[in-house]
Design a protein around this motif. Structure first.
Motif, PDB file in Angstrom:
ATOM      1  N   TYR A 183       0.851  -1.193   0.000  1.00 54.50           N
ATOM      2  CA  TYR A 183       0.000   0.000   0.000  1.00 54.50           C
ATOM      3  C   TYR A 183       0.890   1.248   0.000  1.00 54.50           C
ATOM      4  O   TYR A 183       0.867   2.037   0.942  1.00 54.50           O
ATOM      5  CB  TYR A 183      -0.931   0.008   1.225  1.00 54.50           C
ATOM      6  N   ARG A 229     -10.547  -1.779 -13.470  1.00 55.45           N
ATOM      7  CA  ARG A 229      -9.394  -2.458 -12.872  1.00 55.45           C
ATOM      8  C   ARG A 229      -8.405  -1.444 -12.297  1.00 55.45           C
ATOM      9  O   ARG A 229      -7.906  -1.602 -11.175  1.00 55.45           O
ATOM     10  CB  ARG A 229      -8.689  -3.321 -13.918  1.00 55.45           C
ATOM     11  N   GLU A 286      -9.831   0.399  -9.145  1.00 58.89           N
ATOM     12  CA  GLU A 286      -9.860  -0.406  -7.927  1.00 58.89           C
ATOM     13  C   GLU A 286      -8.487  -0.541  -7.270  1.00 58.89           C
ATOM     14  O   GLU A 286      -8.386  -0.952  -6.120  1.00 58.89           O
ATOM     15  CB  GLU A 286     -10.427  -1.789  -8.238  1.00 58.89           C
ATOM     16  N   ARG A 287      -7.439  -0.176  -7.986  1.00 57.15           N
ATOM     17  CA  ARG A 287      -6.090  -0.256  -7.416  1.00 57.15           C
ATOM     18  C   ARG A 287      -5.605   1.081  -6.872  1.00 57.15           C
ATOM     19  O   ARG A 287      -4.450   1.210  -6.470  1.00 57.15           O
ATOM     20  CB  ARG A 287      -5.106  -0.782  -8.465  1.00 57.15           C
ATOM     21  N   LEU A 321       0.882   2.023 -12.203  1.00 53.04           N
ATOM     22  CA  LEU A 321       0.329   0.849 -11.533  1.00 53.04           C
ATOM     23  C   LEU A 321       0.901  -0.452 -12.087  1.00 53.04           C
ATOM     24  O   LEU A 321       1.252  -1.366 -11.327  1.00 53.04           O
ATOM     25  CB  LEU A 321      -1.196   0.850 -11.668  1.00 53.04           C
ATOM     26  N   ILE A 345      -1.256  -3.791  -3.787  1.00 54.64           N
ATOM     27  CA  ILE A 345      -2.705  -4.058  -3.755  1.00 54.64           C
ATOM     28  C   ILE A 345      -3.451  -2.769  -4.080  1.00 54.64           C
ATOM     29  O   ILE A 345      -4.364  -2.750  -4.905  1.00 54.64           O
ATOM     30  CB  ILE A 345      -3.116  -4.610  -2.377  1.00 54.64           C
ATOM     31  N   LYS A 346      -3.064  -1.687  -3.413  1.00 55.60           N
ATOM     32  CA  LYS A 346      -3.604  -0.366  -3.710  1.00 55.60           C
ATOM     33  C   LYS A 346      -2.484   0.660  -3.569  1.00 55.60           C
ATOM     34  O   LYS A 346      -1.635   0.540  -2.674  1.00 55.60           O
ATOM     35  CB  LYS A 346      -4.745   0.016  -2.751  1.00 55.60           C
TER      36      LYS A 346
END
Length: 206
Positions: free
Chosen positions: A16, A126, A129-130, A90, A98-99
């Motif tokens: 994270y 997609r 959401e990350r 990303l 994950i994020k």
């Protein structure tokens, strides 16, 4: 402001990561006459007259806890340009995250809608959401550490005339590599407790 400051004090977590992003620009300026190099007893001389060669857009991405940054120099700064840069971030620089906790200002291009303007809906979702997006408040750009890194870039690399996009990209890439090789970090010390004392005028009087 307090929400941003709380994110700043989270411990380092590679799954994270906290990444700061900001944008700026630099006018490309060419010489009308070749500068005269310095020599003993005489400084370099540069003609006051110059040629404007357009403006380069600069996107700064920095992860202070890891001592990493990535700089992109482009001709434009549209929604699609931003969306493509975030996808690259990303998928290439944080493929295992994950994020990504992304700190940036609330510019009209900096939004999930830009993904849907650029990519098919499945891909746009997609990417969205990350991301865990945190916007700096209005008049609060000083809260973004990417601004600090942009200031360093301008002072160390872009303080002189640069005539064209290729040269600017080459110079910025070399600066980025040197900073990353040295693992230069930013130590942020301003806390929520500091804000409640030093910026108490911003808080309601109860």
């Amino acid at each position: 402001m307090e929400a941003i400051l709380e994110v700043y004090h989270l411990p380092y977590d590679p799954y994270y990561p906290v990444v700061y992003m900001d944008e700026s620009c630099k006018q490309m300026i060419g010489e009308v006459r070749d500068p005269i190099p310095c020599k003993p007893g005489q400084p370099a001389r540069i003609d006051d007259e110059y040629v404007r060669n357009g403006v380069a857009e600069i996107l700064m991405e920095v992860e202070p806890l890891a001592g990493k940054r990535h700089v992109v120099v482009t001709e434009r700064r549209t929604k699609k340009d931003w969306a493509r840069q975030i996808k690259q971030m990303l998928d290439e620089r944080y493929p295992n995250a994950i994020k990504v906790r992304l700190i940036m200002d609330n510019l009209n291009t900096h939004g999930i809608a830009s993904f849907y303007d650029t990519f098919p809906p499945k891909e746009a979702r997609r990417l969205a959401e990350r991301l865990d997006i945190h916007y700096t408040p209005k008049h609060g750009s000083w809260l973004n550490m990417a601004e600090i890194e942009l200031s360093v870039l301008k002072g160390q690399c872009l303080e002189r005339r640069i005539a064209d996009m290729t040269t600017m990209q080459t110079e910025v890439t070399a600066w980025e590599k040197d900073r990353n090789d040295r693992t230069r970090k930013i130590v942020w010390q301003f806390t929520t407790a500091d804000a409640r004392i030093k910026l108490k005028r911003l808080y309601p009087q109860l």
